[in-house]
Enzyme design. Structure first.
Site, mmCIF file in Angstrom:
data_model
loop_
_atom_site.group_PDB
_atom_site.id
_atom_site.type_symbol
_atom_site.label_atom_id
_atom_site.label_comp_id
_atom_site.label_asym_id
_atom_site.label_seq_id
_atom_site.Cartn_x
_atom_site.Cartn_y
_atom_site.Cartn_z
ATOM 1 N N GLU A 440 0.174 -1.022 -0.243
ATOM 2 C CA GLU A 440 0.029 -0.215 -0.132
ATOM 3 C C GLU A 440 0.836 1.186 0.127
ATOM 4 O O GLU A 440 0.737 2.656 0.673
ATOM 5 C CB GLU A 440 -0.768 0.463 1.205
ATOM 6 C CG GLU A 440 -1.900 -0.779 1.174
ATOM 7 C CD GLU A 440 -3.027 -0.538 -0.630
ATOM 8 O OE1 GLU A 440 -3.233 0.231 -0.856
ATOM 9 O OE2 GLU A 440 -3.179 -1.654 -0.449
HETATM 10 C C1 LIG Z 1 2.429 -10.267 0.569
HETATM 11 C C2 LIG Z 1 2.313 -8.788 -0.332
HETATM 12 C C3 LIG Z 1 1.771 -8.609 -0.921
HETATM 13 C C4 LIG Z 1 0.884 -7.277 -2.286
HETATM 14 N N1 LIG Z 1 -0.405 -7.235 -1.866
HETATM 15 C C5 LIG Z 1 -0.811 -6.619 -3.074
HETATM 16 C C6 LIG Z 1 -2.518 -6.556 -3.981
HETATM 17 O O1 LIG Z 1 -2.878 -6.620 -3.921
HETATM 18 N N2 LIG Z 1 -2.502 -5.242 -5.006
HETATM 19 C C7 LIG Z 1 -1.145 -5.347 -5.625
HETATM 20 O O2 LIG Z 1 -1.776 -4.321 -6.273
HETATM 21 N N3 LIG Z 1 -0.001 -5.210 -4.916
HETATM 22 C C8 LIG Z 1 0.433 -5.771 -4.006
HETATM 23 N N4 LIG Z 1 1.823 -5.324 -3.334
HETATM 24 C C9 LIG Z 1 2.255 -5.045 -4.022
HETATM 25 C C10 LIG Z 1 2.779 -3.671 -3.158
HETATM 26 O O3 LIG Z 1 2.358 -2.933 -2.861
HETATM 27 C C11 LIG Z 1 4.383 -3.908 -4.051
HETATM 28 O O4 LIG Z 1 5.199 -4.256 -3.202
HETATM 29 C C12 LIG Z 1 5.068 -1.876 -2.550
HETATM 30 O O5 LIG Z 1 4.100 -1.347 -3.748
HETATM 31 C C13 LIG Z 1 6.692 -1.455 -3.006
HETATM 32 O O6 LIG Z 1 6.498 -1.950 -4.917
HETATM 33 P P1 LIG Z 1 7.652 -2.709 -4.816
HETATM 34 O O7 LIG Z 1 8.064 -3.859 -4.149
HETATM 35 O O8 LIG Z 1 7.795 -2.621 -6.156
HETATM 36 O O9 LIG Z 1 8.849 -1.832 -4.144
HETATM 37 P P2 LIG Z 1 9.797 -0.944 -5.162
HETATM 38 O O10 LIG Z 1 8.818 0.174 -6.051
HETATM 39 O O11 LIG Z 1 10.955 -1.473 -6.060
HETATM 40 O O12 LIG Z 1 10.251 -0.781 -4.122
HETATM 41 C C14 LIG Z 1 11.543 -0.768 -2.649
HETATM 42 C C15 LIG Z 1 11.863 0.317 -2.410
HETATM 43 O O13 LIG Z 1 12.888 1.810 -2.872
HETATM 44 C C16 LIG Z 1 12.164 2.457 -1.977
HETATM 45 N N5 LIG Z 1 10.978 3.555 -3.080
HETATM 46 C C17 LIG Z 1 10.467 3.360 -4.089
HETATM 47 N N6 LIG Z 1 10.543 4.873 -5.197
HETATM 48 C C18 LIG Z 1 10.886 5.766 -4.567
HETATM 49 C C19 LIG Z 1 10.767 7.316 -4.560
HETATM 50 N N7 LIG Z 1 10.105 7.447 -5.309
HETATM 51 N N8 LIG Z 1 11.136 7.411 -3.048
HETATM 52 C C20 LIG Z 1 11.154 6.587 -1.840
HETATM 53 N N9 LIG Z 1 12.014 6.230 -1.847
HETATM 54 C C21 LIG Z 1 11.665 5.015 -2.800
HETATM 55 C C22 LIG Z 1 10.161 2.245 -2.069
HETATM 56 O O14 LIG Z 1 9.837 2.490 -0.624
HETATM 57 C C23 LIG Z 1 10.801 0.625 -1.252
HETATM 58 O O15 LIG Z 1 11.534 0.284 0.132
HETATM 59 C C24 LIG Z 1 1.902 -7.013 -2.125
HETATM 60 C C25 LIG Z 1 3.002 -7.441 -1.774
HETATM 61 C C26 LIG Z 1 3.236 -8.581 -1.881
HETATM 62 C C27 LIG Z 1 4.831 -8.170 -0.469
#
Ligand SMILES: Cc1cc2nc3c(=O)[nH]c(=O)nc-3n(C[C@H](O)[C@H](O)[C@H](O)COP(=O)(O)OP(=O)(O)OC[C@H]3O[C@@H](n4cnc5c(N)ncnc54)[C@H](O)[C@@H]3O)c2cc1C
Length: 595
Positions: A440
């Site tokens: 989220e």
């Molecule tokens: C168990 C689980 C359930 C989930 N359920 C859903 C779901 O129901 N629907 C859905 O759509 N998604 C879902 N997700 C996905 C989840 O919402 C994403 O993992 C999350 O939004 C972060 O994206 P990412 O993992 O690609 O991290 P990334 O975007 O790759 O980010 C990695 C790190 O970099 C930081 N970062 C990235 N960009 C910036 C920025 N501009 N400024 C500062 N910091 C930054 C982030 O804070 C994070 O710490 C789920 C994930 C998991 C693991």
């Protein structure tokens, strides 16, 4: 050790601190007199304690099982519990009466959500996501879409999901590739892969309504070209029953650290039939309704896991005999004293409790503003409440989950080796809560949203009205000797927050990295100030009860925990100010190759 729902605390906050009865003029609140609300919470608490909590460990151990026919089996007992929940009508507490809901205030539903997420976070996510999808369709759907989907989703007979994430597209939604091709009949063919979709496929409902972000062929690049679609697993027939199987499939489940009872699915859209919600290319606006709802829900998860972990830790600390009290034996007949006598164990339990009780008031107070923003008859009040929701949502999400993780970690520490091994539930709480800081919108992104968008929105109107509300409270209660330390603490925290806000305005604009570097400290300073406000309100309500002759220790204990918050947690505000004013220079100085 089993979970006991904190209904007493919910009722105290709703009745004495937030004074729910004063809002009886709002639609829905007329059926929510505090005695009825207490009864509802007590009944729903029984379901959480007796049915869901015993399944928490089962879900953790068994997890969900995927089959090559694309079906997913939930852990033993989940399906029967889900059925029981639907029959009792719990998911529909705040649903719109026009679509079969009970129309109760969100603030009541939030208290229920907390209990659900404490008893069994993985289970609670199934109705939680459905509620978010319901809110998005309710906000942006056509009358026909609402009539078709809301009754079944409100009751949770049908599930709902949110589909944003793709392998190359996490935080940055502009990178999204899922494609929507318009058809002559007004529908769209949706193709692409979504990953990590919670509750994407399971065996507890007759239909699953996926809300999917996709780009209409030829639409603009980046976030401006994203549209939102309803993609049901079974295409509903005109009479509202599930019809033809749509071409959306669960291609597998993720192995993961926690919430094993919740199915985290890889979803494959293979020219599935989708129905546009709202206008083309403006899907993010509607999805934000779901995301904001879900962000508050995730903040609730952080608090809820913290509560369950705190309860387990305090039971353990009363039971486990090790060492003697520094001030002489407290269990002279026994071989040793319970570890609760050790100040350092107390430190962890008191830290947890002060955050949980203040955090619960903060969560419910915020949720009440959600009700005011939707239901108030007074336009100015609606506007102010909506401003607050914008400002407070990232704080609720990130502050309560960061603190929830700390509480779960402290719970493990109190349990010692029994926490790290699997004899007690401490390990599961710590594993389950961890995701709440990531999904989220990761907490760092929440902090950026707060400093980058929410503070400046509408000329800073929201934060200024937050400061004005605290100033008014301080002026009104400043002469009350019984509240003196609470009012002084609150005033000091608010001054620090105001100072930090000014610093951000000057230095964040000059160099945006300063805003980014300050954001998490600023968000925590905000959270501490909000809790200082809540503790002052709690202390005021407890004093009123005590002055009226109430001898129940519940109220005196509130004052002790509140003073602990002032003495041992609120001082962190000063260190956040120092850190955030250090700026970005050193943080950004190392060249990339030095990492
Ligand atoms: C168990 C689980 C359930 C989930 N359920 C859903 C779901 O129901 N629907 C859905 O759509 N998604 C879902 N997700 C996905 C989840 O919402 C994403 O993992 C999350 O939004 C972060 O994206 P990412 O993992 O690609 O991290 P990334 O975007 O790759 O980010 C990695 C790190 O970099 C930081 N970062 C990235 N960009 C910036 C920025 N501009 N400024 C500062 N910091 C930054 C982030 O804070 C994070 O710490 C789920 C994930 C998991 C693991």
């Amino acid at each position: 050790m089993t979970y006991r729902a904190p209904v007493r605390d919910h009722a105290f906050i709703l009745r004495d601190v937030l004074k729910l009865e004063a809002y009886a003029n709002l639609p829905g609140f007329e059926n929510a007199d505090i005695d009825t609300v207490e009864q509802i919470l007590e009944e729903s608490a029984k379901f959480c304690e007796e049915v869901l909590a015993p399944l928490n460990r089962v879900g953790d151990k068994e997890g969900c099982t995927w089959s090559p026919d694309h079906t997913v089996k939930t852990p033993t007992g989940f399906k029967a519990a889900y059925q029981q929940m639907v029959e009792a009508g719990w998911p529909n507490l705040m649903g719109d009466p026009e679509y079969g809901g009970q129309g109760l205030p969100a603030v009541v539903a939030t208290a229920f959500q907390e209990m659900l997420a404490s008893a069994n976070m993985a289970f609670g996510m199934y109705p939680g996501l459905t509620a978010g999808a319901y809110a998005a369709i309710h906000h942006g759907g056509s009358p026909e879409q609402k009539a078709l989907y809301l009754p079944k989703m409100g009751s949770a007979q049908w599930g709902g999901t949110m589909n944003l994430t793709e392998p190359q597209c996490g935080t940055d939604l502009g990178l999204l590739r899922t494609k929507a091709v318009p058809q002559a009949d007004g529908t769209y063919r949706i193709s692409g892969q979504k990953i990590w979709i919670s509750a994407g496929e399971h065996d507890m409902v007759e239909n699953i309504v996926h809300l999917v972000l996709a780009r209409i062929e030829g639409g603009p690049a980046g976030v401006k070209g994203i549209s939102l679609f309803i993609v049901p697993k079974f295409l509903p027939k005109a009479d509202g029953t599930p019809g033809e199987r749509n071409k959306v499939f669960c291609a597998g489940l993720e192995e993961k650290m926690g919430i094993h009872g919740n199915a985290t699915c890889v979803m494959s859209y293979e020219e599935a039939t989708g129905f546009l919600i709202g206008e083309a290319h403006s899907g993010l606006k509607i999805m934000f309704v779901m995301m904001n709802e879900a962000r508050l829900g995730v903040g609730v998860q952080g608090l809820a896991q913290g509560e369950a972990a705190y309860q387990a830790a305090s039971a353990f600390a009363k039971d486990r005999l090790q060492g003697r009290s520094l001030t002489g034996p407290k269990n002279a007949q026994g071989p040793a004293d319970p570890i609760l006598v050790h100040p350092d164990v107390r430190r962890m339990l008191m830290d947890s409790r002060a955050i949980l009780e203040g955090g619960r008031a903060f969560m419910l107070w915020t949720s009440l503003h959600g009700d005011l923003a939707r239901l108030s008859q007074d336009e100015a009040e609606r506007e102010r409440a909506a401003d607050y929701m914008g400002l407070l949502t990232p704080v609720v999400k990130a502050f309560l989950t960061d603190k929830g993780l700390k509480i779960c970690s402290d719970s493990m520490q109190v349990h010692g080796g029994s926490g790290f091994t699997e004899h007690f539930p401490a390990s599961q709480y710590l594993r389950d809560v961890r995701i709440s800081l990531i999904y989220e919108g990761a907490n760092g992104v929440q902090a950026l949203d707060l400093v980058g968008r929410k503070l400046a929105a509408k000329g800073g109107r929201a934060v200024m009205s937050f400061f004005a509300e605290i100033d008014a409270f301080v002026a009104e209660t400043g002469a009350d000797a019984g509240l003196a330390p609470f009012v002084t603490g609150l005033k000091d925290a608010k001054d620090k927050l105001q100072d930090a806000t000014m610093w951000l305005m000057q230095n964040g604009l000059a160099n945006p990295d300063n805003a980014g570097a300050a954001s998490t400290d600023y968000l925590h300073l905000f959270g501490l100030t909000a809790l200082a406000y809540m503790w002052a309100k709690i202390a005021k309500a407890a004093n009123t009860r005590i002055a009226a002759g109430e001898t129940d220790p519940f109220y005196a204990n509130k004052l002790i925990v509140g003073r602990y918050f002032l003495e041992r947690i609120l001082p962190d505000a000063a260190s956040h100010v120092v850190k955030l004013k250090a700026g970005a220079e050193t943080m950004m100085a190392l060249p990339a190759e030095a990492f």
